[in-house]
Design a protein around this motif. Structure first.
Motif, mmCIF file in Angstrom:
data_model
loop_
_atom_site.group_PDB
_atom_site.id
_atom_site.type_symbol
_atom_site.label_atom_id
_atom_site.label_comp_id
_atom_site.label_asym_id
_atom_site.label_seq_id
_atom_site.Cartn_x
_atom_site.Cartn_y
_atom_site.Cartn_z
ATOM 1 N N GLY A 59 0.800 -1.223 0.000
ATOM 2 C CA GLY A 59 0.000 0.000 0.000
ATOM 3 C C GLY A 59 0.827 1.264 0.000
ATOM 4 O O GLY A 59 0.335 2.338 -0.355
ATOM 5 N N GLY A 60 2.090 1.156 0.442
ATOM 6 C CA GLY A 60 3.002 2.272 0.324
ATOM 7 C C GLY A 60 3.036 3.190 1.527
ATOM 8 O O GLY A 60 2.331 3.025 2.519
ATOM 9 N N ASP A 71 -5.933 0.522 6.247
ATOM 10 C CA ASP A 71 -4.525 0.828 6.024
ATOM 11 C C ASP A 71 -3.617 -0.312 6.460
ATOM 12 O O ASP A 71 -2.478 -0.077 6.879
ATOM 13 C CB ASP A 71 -4.153 2.104 6.783
ATOM 14 N N ASP A 73 -1.887 -2.430 4.867
ATOM 15 C CA ASP A 73 -0.634 -2.583 4.123
ATOM 16 C C ASP A 73 0.062 -1.247 3.896
ATOM 17 O O ASP A 73 0.926 -1.134 3.029
ATOM 18 C CB ASP A 73 -0.874 -3.280 2.787
ATOM 19 N N ARG A 74 -0.309 -0.216 4.672
ATOM 20 C CA ARG A 74 0.319 1.094 4.562
ATOM 21 C C ARG A 74 1.287 1.308 5.725
ATOM 22 O O ARG A 74 1.222 0.637 6.750
ATOM 23 C CB ARG A 74 -0.744 2.207 4.576
ATOM 24 N N LYS A 83 7.911 -3.011 -2.088
ATOM 25 C CA LYS A 83 7.060 -3.170 -3.277
ATOM 26 C C LYS A 83 6.695 -4.624 -3.535
ATOM 27 O O LYS A 83 5.789 -4.898 -4.322
ATOM 28 C CB LYS A 83 7.764 -2.587 -4.513
ATOM 29 N N TYR A 320 -1.475 11.875 1.091
ATOM 30 C CA TYR A 320 -2.250 11.397 2.245
ATOM 31 C C TYR A 320 -1.869 12.186 3.500
ATOM 32 O O TYR A 320 -2.276 13.318 3.679
ATOM 33 C CB TYR A 320 -2.052 9.897 2.405
ATOM 34 N N SER A 397 7.378 4.256 -7.499
ATOM 35 C CA SER A 397 5.955 3.925 -7.539
ATOM 36 C C SER A 397 5.673 2.960 -8.681
ATOM 37 O O SER A 397 6.114 3.188 -9.814
ATOM 38 C CB SER A 397 5.112 5.186 -7.734
ATOM 39 N N SER A 401 0.986 3.553 -5.520
ATOM 40 C CA SER A 401 1.536 3.735 -4.182
ATOM 41 C C SER A 401 2.965 4.233 -4.316
ATOM 42 O O SER A 401 3.573 4.148 -5.385
ATOM 43 C CB SER A 401 1.498 2.417 -3.402
ATOM 44 N N TRP A 402 3.507 4.732 -3.201
ATOM 45 C CA TRP A 402 4.873 5.252 -3.197
ATOM 46 C C TRP A 402 5.706 4.497 -2.169
ATOM 47 O O TRP A 402 5.220 4.147 -1.092
ATOM 48 C CB TRP A 402 4.875 6.739 -2.866
ATOM 49 N N HIS A 403 6.986 4.288 -2.541
ATOM 50 C CA HIS A 403 7.888 3.509 -1.708
ATOM 51 C C HIS A 403 9.259 4.173 -1.689
ATOM 52 O O HIS A 403 9.730 4.685 -2.713
ATOM 53 C CB HIS A 403 8.015 2.076 -2.244
#
Length: 656
Positions: A59-60, A71, A73-74, A83, A320, A397, A401-403
């Motif tokens: 989810g990042g 959330d 997986d965030r 990832k 977010y 990404s 999502s962002w990592h």
């Protein structure tokens, strides 16, 4: 105190004294909170204990206060590999030496990599693993492209051409009478387009094109060699990038990335037109856009806009809850890869009151005579993340999502970043004030553990969001932590450390050191456990510094806890309402009062004397049930069994 009871044979209910027969019977009425599972329920093996299970991180980043299970997986931030299915160290970032500062521009040309800093062009050589100075040109490169097999670089002072086949440079610049300088450069439809100052009125931004900037091959590019092709009616330097994207008819055309939006270019009429993608003026915008999987992605301040010709979305890493305080900066550039795209985040950290104030320039590097401006909303303060603080990062990404991928240290600005395939390699190249770096990439989405050539960083961490298990105000009892791990070799220095923080306090406490593979269970708070309202975890991973292929792997983390609401009580008493008087009230009057209490919609107090201690006990209650046997005849006298239920404590009691 609501009233007084003089002996153990009476109670005070709603302000009225009633005689009783027998004892006051107490029973707990708080229901035992049933177990529940947050996250991957397939890994839940607890019978009584509830579980917060973390087994996915796709989810990042960007969630500081999580809402479970949404959330699940965030997380807040991480430099680990998040990832893929399992948690592990990120890709090894290798140093490629220094090129004298953060790069202004870089490009792949003829299977070689060129990075530009100021007036210097550097060339990477794979065999020596080093950059060397290749050419000194007229100034900082604004944009470059490949046209007719040659590399072209444009600066504020001129145009430069390099032909790898003949290994020759050509500089079109002063003292030539016509200077083909510019802010942006691109090839389209067999023509070389240049956006720059009008030679007569340099405050006007004009488009030019040519099919050959030097047709007579005399080393001079004259005005006759270029066709004037329209004006971009914006101030100079509002656009520093031209890019090919589709117009509203689906045709690929030139687009100008500006500080106020994206402008399309109509070649037949030599006019720029505004596209639907517009935004308020942003000083750091006007460049850094990419096309990825058919969509245009444009950084503008802290926002990243995704545009497909009809719809516009914001896909910013700060969309977010934002980013950690040391990364609250602008997305200065987007970078396209095969499997992922990347955002280069640049943050200027302001100095303390007694120290110097960091500054930045409107286009990253000062030109001669350029005005220095201060960053908007500078960040001031300490950084609570494992002693790590940086003023830049590269985030990755896969699309939604962002990592975290790369972090930079304080004091070094981020430079140009690109993904390039040169000399048999496929890598991301990252430039910053502290040097050049690269990491090997794969062209497909895959598990890094299945690639025998994967190399991992020596250290990384992940910080989860704060979570309250869905019960914000009620207490919980932390009991255990189960960690399912692999790749651990503690004797050689490959292991994981898990820390914990409680109740919005950023002070980390060591919780578990993972030194063996498989499922390991750790106790929290010993036999008693640890009460809490909210919690977050930090996972730190280390590997053997001599084995680049080693990494700890965490398949799941199970945080075991119980919901522990405040204990509430119920009482049952037998009222003795036979003939006689009690505190001046007849039995009939007491019965009428009891019926009134039963029918009242409000709460009251219940007071009785504890036979064991001889002290009064008092509670805020309602009557939940009443039953009894009345005497036959004309009298409504008898004995009644009354059930009384304690209410939740009032706020004053919570704060007492």
């Amino acid at each position: 105190m609501s009233g007084v009871v003089k002996n153990a044979n009476e109670v005070l209910l709603y302000g009225t004294n009633f005689p009783i027969v027998g004892q006051v019977r107490r029973t707990a009425v708080t229901p035992f909170a049933p177990k529940f599972t947050l996250g991957d329920y397939t890994r839940d093996d607890k019978i009584v204990t509830s579980s917060w299970i973390i087994s996915a991180w796709g989810g990042g980043l960007g969630v500081q206060n999580g809402q479970l299970p949404k959330d699940a997986d965030r997380f807040w931030y991480s430099t680990l590999e998040t990832k893929y299915k399992y948690l592990m160290l990120g890709a090894l970032i290798k140093s490629a030496g220094s090129i004298g500062g953060a790069a202004d521009f870089g490009m792949e040309y003829n299977d070689r990599l060129y990075m530009c800093v100021g007036a210097s062009v550097y060339l990477w050589t794979e065999s020596t693993q080093a950059f060397t100075l290749f050419k000194t040109i007229s100034g900082r490169v604004n944009q470059g492209t490949v046209f007719n097999g040659a590399m072209y670089l444009v600066t504020d002072s001129g145009l430069h051409r390099y032909d790898a086949l003949s290994n020759t440079w050509q500089d079109y610049m002063s003292p030539d009478t016509y200077i083909p300088n510019g802010d942006a450069l691109i090839e389209w439809d067999g023509k070389l387009f240049r956006l720059g100052p009008d030679p007569v009125n340099t405050s006007v931004t004009k488009m030019f094109w040519t099919i050959d900037p030097d047709p007579d091959n005399d080393g001079v590019s004259t005005a006759a060699d270029w066709t004037e092709a329209g004006i971009l009616h914006l101030p100079r330097k509002y656009c520093q990038q031209l890019i090919i994207y589709f117009d509203l008819t689906g045709e690929p055309v030139i687009h100008a990335i500006t500080k106020i939006g994206v402008y399309g270019y109509e070649f037949t009429s030599y006019k720029f037109y505004q596209t639907p993608l517009i935004y308020p003026t942003i000083g750091t915008a006007g460049k850094g856009a990419i096309v990825f999987r058919g969509e245009l992605m444009v950084p503008a301040g802290r926002n990243v806009y995704k545009y497909n010709g009809s719809t516009i979305q914001i896909i910013s890493p700060s969309k977010y809850d934002g980013l950690p305080s040391n990364l609250r900066g602008d997305a200065q550039q987007m970078v396209a890869g095969h499997s992922f795209f990347y955002a280069v985040i640049s943050t200027i950290i302001a100095g303390s009151a007694s120290g110097p104030t960091m500054q930045f320039f409107d286009d990253d590097t000062p030109d001669s005579g350029e005005t220095v401006v201060f960053q908007e909303n500078p960040v001031i303060g300490s950084f609570p993340m494992a002693g790590i603080s940086q003023n830049g990062a590269v985030l990755a990404s896969p699309g939604g999502s962002w990592h975290g991928f790369f972090d930079e240290e304080v004091g070094s600005s981020m430079g140009y970043t690109l993904v390039a395939s040169v000399e048999g390699t496929y890598r991301i190249w990252i430039s910053s004030g502290s040097g050049m770096y690269y990491a090997d990439l794969d062209t497909g989405l895959h598990n890094p553990l299945q690639n025998p050539n994967t190399e991992f960083n020596t250290y990384g961490y992940l910080e989860t969001a704060w979570v309250d298990m869905g019960w914000v105000e009620l207490g919980k009892l932390a009991l255990s932590l189960d960690v399912d791990a692999d790749g651990i070799d503690s004797t050689s220095g490959t292991y994981a450390q898990i820390d914990i923080a409680w109740d919005q306090n950023e002070q980390w406490e060591p919780l578990a050191t993972v030194v063996k593979n498989g499922l390991t269970q750790y106790s929290i708070g010993g036999a008693e456990g640890r009460t809490f309202r909210s919690v977050k975890l930090r996972v730190q991973m280390y590997r053997n510094t001599n084995v680049t292929s080693a990494t700890p792997v965490i398949r799941s983390i199970i945080f075991g806890f119980m919901r522990r609401p405040p204990m509430l009580w119920g009482w049952e008493v037998n009222l003795n309402l036979t003939k006689g008087r009690h505190y001046g009230k007849t039995s009939d009057e007491l019965i009428e009062r009891m019926i009134d209490i039963t029918n009242t919609p409000t709460a009251g107090t219940f007071v009785y004397k504890d036979r064991r201690t001889g002290k009064q006990s008092e509670a805020r209650v309602v009557v939940s049930n009443i039953s009894g046997a009345e005497m036959t005849g004309d009298d409504a006298q008898g004995r009644y069994t009354v059930s009384i239920l304690e209410l939740d404590p009032i706020e004053d009691e919570l704060n007492a």
